[in-house]
Design a protein around this motif. Sequence first.
Motif, mmCIF file in Angstrom:
data_model
loop_
_atom_site.group_PDB
_atom_site.id
_atom_site.type_symbol
_atom_site.label_atom_id
_atom_site.label_comp_id
_atom_site.label_asym_id
_atom_site.label_seq_id
_atom_site.Cartn_x
_atom_site.Cartn_y
_atom_site.Cartn_z
ATOM 1 N N GLU A 1 34.677 49.237 38.002
ATOM 2 C CA GLU A 1 35.540 48.504 36.972
ATOM 3 C C GLU A 1 36.462 47.535 37.575
ATOM 4 N N SER A 2 36.882 47.762 38.871
ATOM 5 C CA SER A 2 37.940 46.985 39.460
ATOM 6 C C SER A 2 37.302 45.610 39.738
ATOM 7 N N VAL A 3 36.046 45.568 40.183
ATOM 8 C CA VAL A 3 35.080 44.532 40.478
ATOM 9 C C VAL A 3 35.068 43.720 39.252
ATOM 10 N N LEU A 4 34.800 44.183 38.137
ATOM 11 C CA LEU A 4 34.650 43.466 36.665
ATOM 12 C C LEU A 4 36.042 42.759 36.245
ATOM 13 N N ASN A 5 37.193 43.646 36.438
ATOM 14 C CA ASN A 5 38.509 43.139 36.298
ATOM 15 C C ASN A 5 38.784 42.075 37.034
ATOM 16 N N ILE A 6 38.420 42.008 38.329
ATOM 17 C CA ILE A 6 38.910 40.851 39.209
ATOM 18 C C ILE A 6 38.070 39.529 38.838
ATOM 19 N N ILE A 7 36.594 39.858 38.669
ATOM 20 C CA ILE A 7 35.842 38.631 37.912
ATOM 21 C C ILE A 7 36.253 38.025 37.021
ATOM 22 N N SER A 8 36.910 38.840 35.884
ATOM 23 C CA SER A 8 37.361 38.565 34.661
ATOM 24 C C SER A 8 38.605 37.512 34.593
#
Length: 339
Positions: A1-8
């Motif tokens: 989820e952290s990876v997805l948040n940073i991408i977003s």
Amino acid sequence: ESVLNIISESSKPLIIVGGGDWDEKGAKDLVHFAENNYIPIAVSFRRQSLVNNNSTIYIGDLSTSVDMNLIKYVKSADLILVIGARLGEMTTKGYTTITNNGNQKIIHIYPDSNELGKVYKPLIGIESNSSECAKILRGKAIKNITWKKWTKMGNDNYIRYSTPSPYKTEPDMGKIITYLKHTMPNNTIVTIDAGNFSGWIQRFWTFSEPFTQIAPTSGAMGYAIPAAIAAKIAKNNTQVIAFCGDGGFMMSSQELATANQYDIKPLIILINNNMLGTIRMHQEIHFPRRIITTDLINPDFKLLASSYNLHSERVQKTSEFPNALDRSIKSKKAAIIEI
């Protein structure tokens, strides 16, 4: 989820894919994730078949024949998600493509924790098998995607760069590679030797199926012919093409005896410039008055092919190639086309 948040939170995200721990499903899972979220993908040196090059999110390869516009594109990315690649000298063009100066965030996923942070310090470093990571990412969706134009710009540039420009001398390798890729099946396995000639294949061939590119990342000459023979043994009903220069060909051409003995039938494209071209290039750049032992006096390759019971062709003009290829395929034998 952290990876997805940073991408977003990014405006110019980029995925760089590489390494050797992928399986076919993992490679397709990653492309599915990237296509669903419009994230552009570049690949590391000789990992082009990990991503369908026809995909609208594919932007090219970070290799010896890298496009200068692709380098600028990577430098402009504000977030780089690296999966499976080491971010070594080749992928980063001597550690100059990626800056990691605070303006560019890096998330690095790699199967060996010793590589994480070895050169570039990632915001997040994750020790993971690449295919397992892609499996988790496959169904994830990012909200508020703002980078569709950014992705299209990268893909448009790849299409321009991979389309051969007009070439005034003969033979025209861009046209030959283009004809070859449109003639052969999509699942054709391509093995590539080391040498400057490889730039034509890396730039103009379109890989659309996983694991159809087999080539050394170490610069090892003499690789393509034995690799093609091995690939043809493993995938007997699949077309296999070996690309090599005359220097690399002479380092392992004796393996044609194996092909003859066991009735193994790869197609070999021999690009002959009568020299060790890469070494000669560096001599002329760095020591222009000291050209030493890079000229080659080669055998008659058609006679050599005949002695191994191979079909052979010699092409000197672009217009000769289609018929030479047709005769080679119809021969039902291992074949060499010397260009």
